[in-house]
Scaffold this motif. Structure first.
Motif, PDB file in Angstrom:
ATOM      1  N   CYS A  25       0.807  -1.231   0.000  1.00 45.98           N
ATOM      2  CA  CYS A  25       0.000   0.000   0.000  1.00 45.98           C
ATOM      3  C   CYS A  25       0.840   1.282   0.000  1.00 45.98           C
ATOM      4  CB  CYS A  25      -0.944   0.009   1.193  1.00 45.98           C
ATOM      5  SG  CYS A  25      -0.121   0.278   2.787  1.00 45.98           S
ATOM      6  N   GLY A  26       2.140   1.171   0.205  1.00 39.73           N
ATOM      7  CA  GLY A  26       3.015   2.334   0.162  1.00 39.73           C
ATOM      8  C   GLY A  26       3.126   3.116   1.463  1.00 39.73           C
ATOM      9  N   GLN A  27       2.404   2.695   2.493  1.00 41.54           N
ATOM     10  CA  GLN A  27       2.444   3.408   3.776  1.00 41.54           C
ATOM     11  C   GLN A  27       3.811   3.232   4.441  1.00 41.54           C
ATOM     12  OE1 GLN A  27      -1.017   3.029   6.338  1.00 41.54           O
ATOM     13  NE2 GLN A  27       0.303   2.844   8.132  1.00 41.54           N
ATOM     14  N   LYS A  28       4.275   4.293   5.133  1.00 35.92           N
ATOM     15  CA  LYS A  28       5.526   4.211   5.872  1.00 35.92           C
ATOM     16  C   LYS A  28       5.359   3.189   6.999  1.00 35.92           C
ATOM     17  CE  LYS A  28       9.090   6.986   8.082  1.00 35.92           C
ATOM     18  NZ  LYS A  28      10.239   6.645   7.305  1.00 35.92           N
ATOM     19  N   LEU A  29       6.366   2.322   7.150  1.00 38.67           N
ATOM     20  CA  LEU A  29       6.310   1.256   8.147  1.00 38.67           C
ATOM     21  C   LEU A  29       6.741   1.764   9.513  1.00 38.67           C
ATOM     22  CD1 LEU A  29       7.922  -1.570   5.979  1.00 38.67           C
ATOM     23  CD2 LEU A  29       5.485  -1.158   6.363  1.00 38.67           C
ATOM     24  N   THR A  30       6.199   1.135  10.538  1.00 42.11           N
ATOM     25  CA  THR A  30       6.612   1.405  11.914  1.00 42.11           C
ATOM     26  C   THR A  30       7.265   0.131  12.444  1.00 42.11           C
ATOM     27  OG1 THR A  30       4.463   0.702  12.763  1.00 42.11           O
ATOM     28  CG2 THR A  30       4.743   3.059  12.298  1.00 42.11           C
ATOM     29  N   LEU A  31       7.909   0.202  13.581  1.00 45.63           N
ATOM     30  CA  LEU A  31       8.521  -0.986  14.175  1.00 45.63           C
ATOM     31  C   LEU A  31       7.590  -1.581  15.214  1.00 45.63           C
ATOM     32  CD1 LEU A  31      12.225   0.194  14.595  1.00 45.63           C
ATOM     33  CD2 LEU A  31      11.262  -1.275  12.814  1.00 45.63           C
ATOM     34  N   HIS A  32       7.359  -2.895  15.086  1.00 41.10           N
ATOM     35  CA  HIS A  32       6.528  -3.628  16.048  1.00 41.10           C
ATOM     36  C   HIS A  32       7.282  -4.868  16.498  1.00 41.10           C
ATOM     37  CE1 HIS A  32       2.374  -1.907  16.073  1.00 41.10           C
ATOM     38  NE2 HIS A  32       2.900  -1.235  15.058  1.00 41.10           N
ATOM     39  N   LEU A  33       7.015  -5.284  17.716  1.00 41.08           N
ATOM     40  CA  LEU A  33       7.627  -6.480  18.260  1.00 41.08           C
ATOM     41  C   LEU A  33       7.067  -7.703  17.537  1.00 41.08           C
ATOM     42  CD1 LEU A  33       9.610  -7.510  20.379  1.00 41.08           C
ATOM     43  CD2 LEU A  33       7.695  -7.683  21.975  1.00 41.08           C
TER      44      LEU A  33
ATOM     45  N   GLY B  69       7.706 -11.210  18.233  1.00 43.47           N
ATOM     46  CA  GLY B  69       8.177 -12.357  19.009  1.00 43.47           C
ATOM     47  C   GLY B  69       9.676 -12.332  19.202  1.00 43.47           C
ATOM     48  N   ASP B  70      10.324 -13.467  18.959  1.00 43.27           N
ATOM     49  CA  ASP B  70      11.770 -13.598  19.135  1.00 43.27           C
ATOM     50  C   ASP B  70      12.578 -12.790  18.128  1.00 43.27           C
ATOM     51  OD1 ASP B  70      11.329 -15.325  21.226  1.00 43.27           O
ATOM     52  OD2 ASP B  70      11.557 -17.138  20.009  1.00 43.27           O
ATOM     53  N   ASP B  71      11.941 -12.316  17.073  1.00 38.34           N
ATOM     54  CA  ASP B  71      12.653 -11.542  16.058  1.00 38.34           C
ATOM     55  C   ASP B  71      12.863 -10.093  16.465  1.00 38.34           C
ATOM     56  OD1 ASP B  71      13.074 -13.553  14.042  1.00 38.34           O
ATOM     57  OD2 ASP B  71      10.898 -13.517  13.758  1.00 38.34           O
ATOM     58  N   GLY B  72      12.254  -9.675  17.548  1.00 36.68           N
ATOM     59  CA  GLY B  72      12.428  -8.304  18.014  1.00 36.68           C
ATOM     60  C   GLY B  72      11.589  -7.326  17.216  1.00 36.68           C
ATOM     61  N   LEU B  73      12.103  -6.103  17.095  1.00 32.32           N
ATOM     62  CA  LEU B  73      11.383  -5.058  16.371  1.00 32.32           C
ATOM     63  C   LEU B  73      11.562  -5.241  14.863  1.00 32.32           C
ATOM     64  CD1 LEU B  73      12.225  -1.981  18.603  1.00 32.32           C
ATOM     65  CD2 LEU B  73      10.061  -3.247  18.480  1.00 32.32           C
ATOM     66  N   VAL B  74      10.432  -5.300  14.172  1.00 34.19           N
ATOM     67  CA  VAL B  74      10.423  -5.562  12.732  1.00 34.19           C
ATOM     68  C   VAL B  74       9.521  -4.514  12.076  1.00 34.19           C
ATOM     69  CG1 VAL B  74       9.742  -7.247  10.961  1.00 34.19           C
ATOM     70  CG2 VAL B  74      10.796  -8.030  13.088  1.00 34.19           C
ATOM     71  N   PRO B  75       9.904  -4.011  10.879  1.00 32.93           N
ATOM     72  CA  PRO B  75       9.028  -3.080  10.166  1.00 32.93           C
ATOM     73  C   PRO B  75       7.635  -3.688   9.963  1.00 32.93           C
ATOM     74  CG  PRO B  75      11.185  -3.135   9.144  1.00 32.93           C
ATOM     75  CD  PRO B  75      11.166  -4.241  10.160  1.00 32.93           C
ATOM     76  N   TYR B  76       6.603  -2.856  10.183  1.00 35.12           N
ATOM     77  CA  TYR B  76       5.233  -3.344  10.172  1.00 35.12           C
ATOM     78  C   TYR B  76       4.320  -2.309   9.509  1.00 35.12           C
ATOM     79  CZ  TYR B  76       0.807  -5.123  12.103  1.00 35.12           C
ATOM     80  OH  TYR B  76      -0.460  -5.631  12.261  1.00 35.12           O
ATOM     81  N   CYS B  77       3.379  -2.786   8.712  1.00 32.10           N
ATOM     82  CA  CYS B  77       2.397  -1.902   8.077  1.00 32.10           C
ATOM     83  C   CYS B  77       1.108  -1.938   8.889  1.00 32.10           C
ATOM     84  CB  CYS B  77       2.119  -2.337   6.638  1.00 32.10           C
ATOM     85  SG  CYS B  77       0.869  -1.291   5.833  1.00 32.10           S
ATOM     86  N   GLU B  78       0.754  -0.784   9.443  1.00 31.95           N
ATOM     87  CA  GLU B  78      -0.477  -0.672  10.235  1.00 31.95           C
ATOM     88  C   GLU B  78      -1.715  -0.907   9.359  1.00 31.95           C
ATOM     89  OE1 GLU B  78      -0.641  -0.338  13.452  1.00 31.95           O
ATOM     90  OE2 GLU B  78       1.399   0.268  13.948  1.00 31.95           O
ATOM     91  N   ALA B  79      -1.692  -0.437   8.128  1.00 31.42           N
ATOM     92  CA  ALA B  79      -2.854  -0.564   7.239  1.00 31.42           C
ATOM     93  C   ALA B  79      -3.082  -2.013   6.799  1.00 31.42           C
ATOM     94  CB  ALA B  79      -2.683   0.332   6.017  1.00 31.42           C
TER      95      ALA B  79
ATOM     96  N   TRP C  76       7.226  -6.759   7.544  1.00 33.97           N
ATOM     97  CA  TRP C  76       8.106  -6.736   6.375  1.00 33.97           C
ATOM     98  C   TRP C  76       9.531  -7.011   6.832  1.00 33.97           C
ATOM     99  CZ3 TRP C  76       6.500  -6.936   1.542  1.00 33.97           C
ATOM    100  CH2 TRP C  76       5.168  -6.610   1.283  1.00 33.97           C
ATOM    101  N   PHE C  77       9.881  -8.298   6.860  1.00 33.49           N
ATOM    102  CA  PHE C  77      11.225  -8.713   7.239  1.00 33.49           C
ATOM    103  C   PHE C  77      12.199  -8.336   6.128  1.00 33.49           C
ATOM    104  CE2 PHE C  77       8.480 -11.279   9.827  1.00 33.49           C
ATOM    105  CZ  PHE C  77       9.161 -11.407  11.023  1.00 33.49           C
ATOM    106  N   ASP C  78      13.466  -8.138   6.498  1.00 36.15           N
ATOM    107  CA  ASP C  78      14.480  -7.854   5.483  1.00 36.15           C
ATOM    108  C   ASP C  78      14.412  -8.927   4.400  1.00 36.15           C
ATOM    109  OD1 ASP C  78      15.254  -5.794   7.123  1.00 36.15           O
ATOM    110  OD2 ASP C  78      17.128  -6.725   7.765  1.00 36.15           O
TER     111      ASP C  78
END
Length: 181
Positions: free
Chosen positions: A9-17, A19-29, A34-36
């Protein structure tokens, strides 16, 4: 590749926890992580019944050092299919047998390289347009022609694996190849 914007959708990602992967880019919409991401390639050391390996010269990569067959995997293709396809495309050799050796992270290009040793009989080589030259070389001499060894060097990983295999099972390897082809 590190994601900053959602590919859907093109929205800027935020960081969300995550699980064990820690903070990962996330699309709220889209409610999607979005893992590397990175490309996956195969790399194949082609060997023959004489204990030689096939080295390539690809001037667009390097005019100083030889290399071996490598290439990107395509969508819906498994690693073994990609390895056989790349070998056929670049040098016109059909591999009746391959052995997976291992993977390594290729830092300079941010690629995951999946390494194979391919077993073939010496035969005429058909070069693709991206290969300028190919020659069979004694496996023991090959390291002097390729790029110097560095951390996680995929070419050296395969050369070392083949030399170790060859030193322990040289005759049985020849018998195995002769029985398969």
């Amino acid at each position: 590749m590190k994601h900053i914007f959602c590919a859907c959708c093109g929205q800027k990602l935020t960081l969300h926890l995550a699980g064990d992967d820690g903070l990962v880019p996330y699309c709220e919409a889209c409610k999607k992580f979005w893992f590397d991401s990175f490309s996956t390639c195969i790399i194949v050391l082609i060997t023959n019944e004489n204990g030689e390996v096939l080295l390539l010269r690809q001037n667009y990569l390097s005019k100083q050092h030889a290399t071996i067959v490598s290439g990107y995997m395509k969508t819906c293709e498994n690693a073994e299919q990609a390895a056989r396809r790349e070998v056929m495309e670049e040098v016109g050799i059909c591999l009746p047998r391959m052995r997976y050796v291992g993977s390594c992270w290729f830092y300079s290009s941010e690629l995951l390289m999946l390494g194979y040793i391919g077993y073939a009989k010496t035969k005429e080589i058909r070069l693709s347009e991206e290969v300028d030259e190919a020659v069979w070389v004694a496996a023991e001499d090959a390291a002097q022609y390729v790029v110097p060894k560095t951390r996680n060097s995929p070419v050296h990983m395969l050369l070392e694996a083949y030399l170790a295999e060859k030193s322990g099972t040289d005759q049985s390897m020849k018998d195995d190849i002769n029985g398969l082809i």
